[in-house]
Design an enzyme around this catalytic site. Structure first.
Site, PDB file in Angstrom:
ATOM      1  N   VAL A 173       1.306  -1.027  23.594  1.00  0.00           N
ATOM      2  CA  VAL A 173       2.221  -1.968  24.252  1.00  0.00           C
ATOM      3  C   VAL A 173       1.690  -3.410  24.198  1.00  0.00           C
ATOM      4  CG1 VAL A 173       3.315  -0.295  25.792  1.00  0.00           C
ATOM      5  CG2 VAL A 173       1.159  -1.376  26.488  1.00  0.00           C
TER       6      VAL A 173
ATOM      7  N   ASP B  52       1.967  -2.499   7.676  1.00  0.00           N
ATOM      8  CA  ASP B  52       1.927  -3.345   8.883  1.00  0.00           C
ATOM      9  C   ASP B  52       2.316  -2.576  10.143  1.00  0.00           C
ATOM     10  OD1 ASP B  52       1.406  -5.505   7.131  1.00  0.00           O
ATOM     11  OD2 ASP B  52       3.553  -5.657   6.729  1.00  0.00           O
ATOM     12  N   GLU B  53       2.030  -1.303  10.194  1.00  0.00           N
ATOM     13  CA  GLU B  53       2.406  -0.484  11.352  1.00  0.00           C
ATOM     14  C   GLU B  53       1.466  -0.685  12.538  1.00  0.00           C
ATOM     15  OE1 GLU B  53       1.708   0.851   8.376  1.00  0.00           O
ATOM     16  OE2 GLU B  53       3.524   1.796   7.579  1.00  0.00           O
TER      17      GLU B  53
ATOM     18  N   ASP C 264       6.368  -2.605  23.248  1.00  0.00           N
ATOM     19  CA  ASP C 264       6.627  -3.757  24.123  1.00  0.00           C
ATOM     20  C   ASP C 264       7.615  -4.748  23.506  1.00  0.00           C
ATOM     21  OD1 ASP C 264       4.194  -3.917  22.431  1.00  0.00           O
ATOM     22  OD2 ASP C 264       4.340  -6.051  22.919  1.00  0.00           O
TER      23      ASP C 264
ATOM     24  N   GLN D  66      -1.482  -0.224   3.579  1.00  0.00           N
ATOM     25  CA  GLN D  66      -0.045  -0.267   3.262  1.00  0.00           C
ATOM     26  C   GLN D  66       0.684   0.857   4.013  1.00  0.00           C
ATOM     27  OE1 GLN D  66      -2.219  -0.477   0.102  1.00  0.00           O
ATOM     28  NE2 GLN D  66      -2.415  -2.505   0.967  1.00  0.00           N
TER      29      GLN D  66
ATOM     30  N   LYS E 192      -5.407  -1.528  14.486  1.00  0.00           N
ATOM     31  CA  LYS E 192      -5.676  -1.434  15.924  1.00  0.00           C
ATOM     32  C   LYS E 192      -6.034   0.005  16.299  1.00  0.00           C
ATOM     33  CE  LYS E 192      -3.820  -1.472  20.501  1.00  0.00           C
ATOM     34  NZ  LYS E 192      -3.008  -1.973  21.560  1.00  0.00           N
TER      35      LYS E 192
ATOM     36  N   THR F 223      -0.344 -12.776   3.713  1.00  0.00           N
ATOM     37  CA  THR F 223       0.349 -13.858   3.008  1.00  0.00           C
ATOM     38  C   THR F 223       1.046 -14.831   3.954  1.00  0.00           C
ATOM     39  OG1 THR F 223       2.313 -12.469   2.884  1.00  0.00           O
ATOM     40  CG2 THR F 223       0.813 -12.396   1.000  1.00  0.00           C
TER      41      THR F 223
ATOM     42  N   GLY G 187      -3.912  -6.195   5.374  1.00  0.00           N
ATOM     43  CA  GLY G 187      -4.374  -7.145   6.392  1.00  0.00           C
ATOM     44  C   GLY G 187      -4.358  -6.434   7.717  1.00  0.00           C
ATOM     45  N   HIS G 188      -5.517  -6.061   8.216  1.00  0.00           N
ATOM     46  CA  HIS G 188      -5.584  -5.305   9.473  1.00  0.00           C
ATOM     47  C   HIS G 188      -6.050  -6.250  10.579  1.00  0.00           C
ATOM     48  CE1 HIS G 188      -5.941  -1.396   6.926  1.00  0.00           C
ATOM     49  NE2 HIS G 188      -4.721  -1.877   6.975  1.00  0.00           N
TER      50      HIS G 188
ATOM     51  N   ARG H 141      -8.504   2.195 -18.883  1.00  0.00           N
ATOM     52  CA  ARG H 141      -9.924   2.425 -19.170  1.00  0.00           C
ATOM     53  C   ARG H 141     -10.698   1.202 -19.652  1.00  0.00           C
ATOM     54  NH1 ARG H 141      -7.635   7.294 -22.333  1.00  0.00           N
ATOM     55  NH2 ARG H 141      -6.125   5.616 -22.474  1.00  0.00           N
TER      56      ARG H 141
ATOM     57  N   LYS I 165      -2.060   0.062  11.969  1.00  0.00           N
ATOM     58  CA  LYS I 165      -3.113   1.061  11.728  1.00  0.00           C
ATOM     59  C   LYS I 165      -4.484   0.529  12.138  1.00  0.00           C
ATOM     60  CE  LYS I 165      -1.918   0.949   7.380  1.00  0.00           C
ATOM     61  NZ  LYS I 165      -0.673   0.173   7.442  1.00  0.00           N
TER      62      LYS I 165
HETATM   63  P1  IMP Z   1       1.001  -5.516  -4.001  1.00  0.00           P
HETATM   64  O1  IMP Z   1       0.357  -4.381  -3.298  1.00  0.00           O
HETATM   65  O2  IMP Z   1       0.366  -6.850  -3.677  1.00  0.00           O
HETATM   66  O3  IMP Z   1       1.135  -5.294  -5.468  1.00  0.00           O
HETATM   67  O4  IMP Z   1       2.515  -5.653  -3.441  1.00  0.00           O
HETATM   68  C1  IMP Z   1       3.516  -4.668  -3.695  1.00  0.00           C
HETATM   69  C2  IMP Z   1       4.414  -4.519  -2.490  1.00  0.00           C
HETATM   70  O5  IMP Z   1       3.672  -3.959  -1.414  1.00  0.00           O
HETATM   71  C3  IMP Z   1       5.007  -5.826  -1.942  1.00  0.00           C
HETATM   72  O6  IMP Z   1       6.283  -5.551  -1.413  1.00  0.00           O
HETATM   73  C4  IMP Z   1       4.062  -6.199  -0.826  1.00  0.00           C
HETATM   74  O7  IMP Z   1       4.663  -7.031   0.141  1.00  0.00           O
HETATM   75  C5  IMP Z   1       3.754  -4.816  -0.272  1.00  0.00           C
HETATM   76  N1  IMP Z   1       2.453  -4.744   0.401  1.00  0.00           N
HETATM   77  C6  IMP Z   1       1.241  -4.668  -0.155  1.00  0.00           C
HETATM   78  N2  IMP Z   1       0.289  -4.588   0.773  1.00  0.00           N
HETATM   79  C7  IMP Z   1       0.909  -4.575   1.963  1.00  0.00           C
HETATM   80  C8  IMP Z   1       0.450  -4.466   3.319  1.00  0.00           C
HETATM   81  O8  IMP Z   1      -0.738  -4.318   3.616  1.00  0.00           O
HETATM   82  N3  IMP Z   1       1.411  -4.500   4.260  1.00  0.00           N
HETATM   83  C9  IMP Z   1       2.748  -4.584   3.979  1.00  0.00           C
HETATM   84  N4  IMP Z   1       3.214  -4.687   2.730  1.00  0.00           N
HETATM   85  C10 IMP Z   1       2.308  -4.678   1.727  1.00  0.00           C
END
Ligand code: IMP
Length: 428
Positions: free
Chosen positions: A415, A13-14, A334, A225, A18, A302, A40-41, A144, A16
């Site tokens: 910002v 969630d940094e 910001d 991630q 954008k 989520t 989720g971008h 596999r 990326k």
């Molecule tokens: P999973 O990838 O759904 O198995 O989740 C494993 C861990 O990674 C959990 O702590 C999630 O909240 C975190 N996580 C997975 N995808 C993201 C993402 O895109 N952003 C932030 N945390 C993530």
């Protein structure tokens, strides 16, 4: 730079998406190389919000070709929804804009059911997964028995699905007391989707990218991630199930290790985390609540509230090393306006020991108390800043202090959510 990978250097969630969207303006290709619809971008273009989970963030530029690479865990149901959603907004007009590798591991409804059942049974020890079936699908890959995109078009699909469902149904029924999944229903649903996905399939993604590079085309690889969620180098077991690091471009896409020219690490001006697991700089007070509120820190996959805390330079330095970062992009500066003071962690104290390296044992990270360095803050809103000169002095000092600690240049600062709200940082 011709081939650039953009990776998250925190817990995801940094921002990326954008950055990739902006860089895609001058890119020929944007590629997802790992993970799945757990990502989720969020992109804001002229006030319109688009959230992408599987399709690369370059898709909003009509000239950019997007590839979902072989290492991605692909939920075909989620993908179809995303394709239809984009088309209804006037994007993805041409089929050639999107390619999906035949080798992708499919995430089936039974993987999601198993992911969610496991989390439920773990009670207070849960990982806090997104429930999107990522872990169970990658398990099938490693053991596999995974169904791949190519399998949807083969006569043995039902036989392969039976094998996958047989074992998982036993777990669901007897271990987790959940309802069973019927292979016949699944075959019917998948065959329905297969026709809609067929125009996007490719069996030669490596060759396409090698040819593109040879022709001088610009390729962007979009990480999902964050580095601290990497399955090996993150703080295990509170991680995702794929390799989130820049180096994984090579094995995930079937490209040689020298294919990538440049690595951009993205970080937020503070830290957030969703799901369980240690986060040494977490602020469980009104300062953390202010960051959460000002930054609208809710998970885009989520909807969960993200945990917030000060920027952690111990973790950031670790991520710079893990990825070989050449330059950093700082997002959401910001959000830090209006605090009494701002801080970042430079070291951790574990008992009597003070260290500036990131602990690899989970218990050490859990017991790490951050040593904070405090900086003067600023009260002005930064959302209209478009150039380095527009930033207030303390914000500039904060940026320069981070660069000096991590010994890596910060080239851009964002910002605000819109494409236009970003500025370039002059090199010292
Ligand atoms: P999973 O990838 O759904 O198995 O989740 C494993 C861990 O990674 C959990 O702590 C999630 O909240 C975190 N996580 C997975 N995808 C993201 C993402 O895109 N952003 C932030 N945390 C993530």
């Amino acid at each position: 730079m011709k081939t650039t990978v953009v990776v998250g250097t925190q817990w995801g969630d940094e921002g990326k998406g954008k950055l990739v969207d902006i860089m895609a303006e001058s890119a020929d290709w944007v590629i997802r190389f790992h993970g799945g619809a757990n990502a989720g971008h969020t992109l804001w273009v002229q006030g319109q919000k688009t959230v992408l989970h599987l399709i690369p963030s370059g898709v909003l530029h009509a000239h950019t070709r997007c590839l979902i690479g072989p290492g991605v865990a692909l939920d075909p149901f989620a993908l179809i929804e995303e394709i239809r959603g984009l088309k209804s907004k006037g994007f993805l007009k041409e089929e050639r804009q999107l390619l999906i590798a035949d080798q992708c591991t499919l995430i089936l409804p039974i993987h999601k059911a198993l992911d969610q059942a496991r989390e439920k049974s773990l009670l207070e020890n849960k990982i806090g997964t997104t429930g999107k079936g990522i872990g169970p699908a990658y398990e099938d890959r490693a053991s596999r028995r995974a169904i791949t995109l190519a399998d949807l078009y083969q006569p043995r699909l039902e036989e392969k699905l039976n094998r996958v469902l047989e074992e998982k149904n036993l777990l669901l029924e007897f271990l987790y007391k959940e309802s069973l999944h019927n292979p016949k229903d699944l075959v019917r649903d998948l065959v329905g989707l297969a026709a809609e996905l067929a125009p996007y399939r490719t069996s030669e993604s490596s060759r396409l990218l090698i040819d593109a590079k040879n022709k001088g085309q610009k390729i962007l690889f979009e990480g999902a991630q964050g580095s601290l969620l990497d399955v090996v180098h993150g703080n295990y077991p509170f991680v995702t199930s794929s390799s989130t690091l820049a180096g994984s471009v090579s094995p995930s896409l079937g490209l040689g290790p020298k294919f990538v020219d440049h690595v951009v690490g993205v970080f937020k001006a503070y830290c957030t985390r969703v799901g369980s697991g240690p986060m040494p700089t977490e602020l469980k007070n009104e300062v953390g609540a202010k960051i959460q509120k000002d930054g609208q820190e809710f998970g885009s996959t989520t909807g969960r509230v993200r945990r917030c805390g000060w920027l952690d330079l111990v973790a950031l330095k670790y991520a710079i090393d893990l990825n070989g970062v050449d330059e950093l992009a700082m997002m959401k500066l910001d959000v830090l306006s209006g605090h009494e003071k701002v801080a970042f962690a430079t070291k951790y104290r574990i008992g009597a020991v003070v260290k500036d390296s990131f602990p690899t044992a989970l218990e050490d990270l859990e017991n790490s108390v951050p040593e904070l360095e405090w900086h003067e803050s600023w009260s002005e809103s930064l959302i209209d800043c478009r150039a380095w000169e527009d930033l207030p002095g303390p914000a500039k000092n904060y940026i320069r202090a981070i660069e000096s600690h991590v010994q890596c240049p910060i080239s851009r600062v964002s910002v605000g959510p819109d494409r236009a709200q970003i500025l370039k940082v002059p090199r010292i």
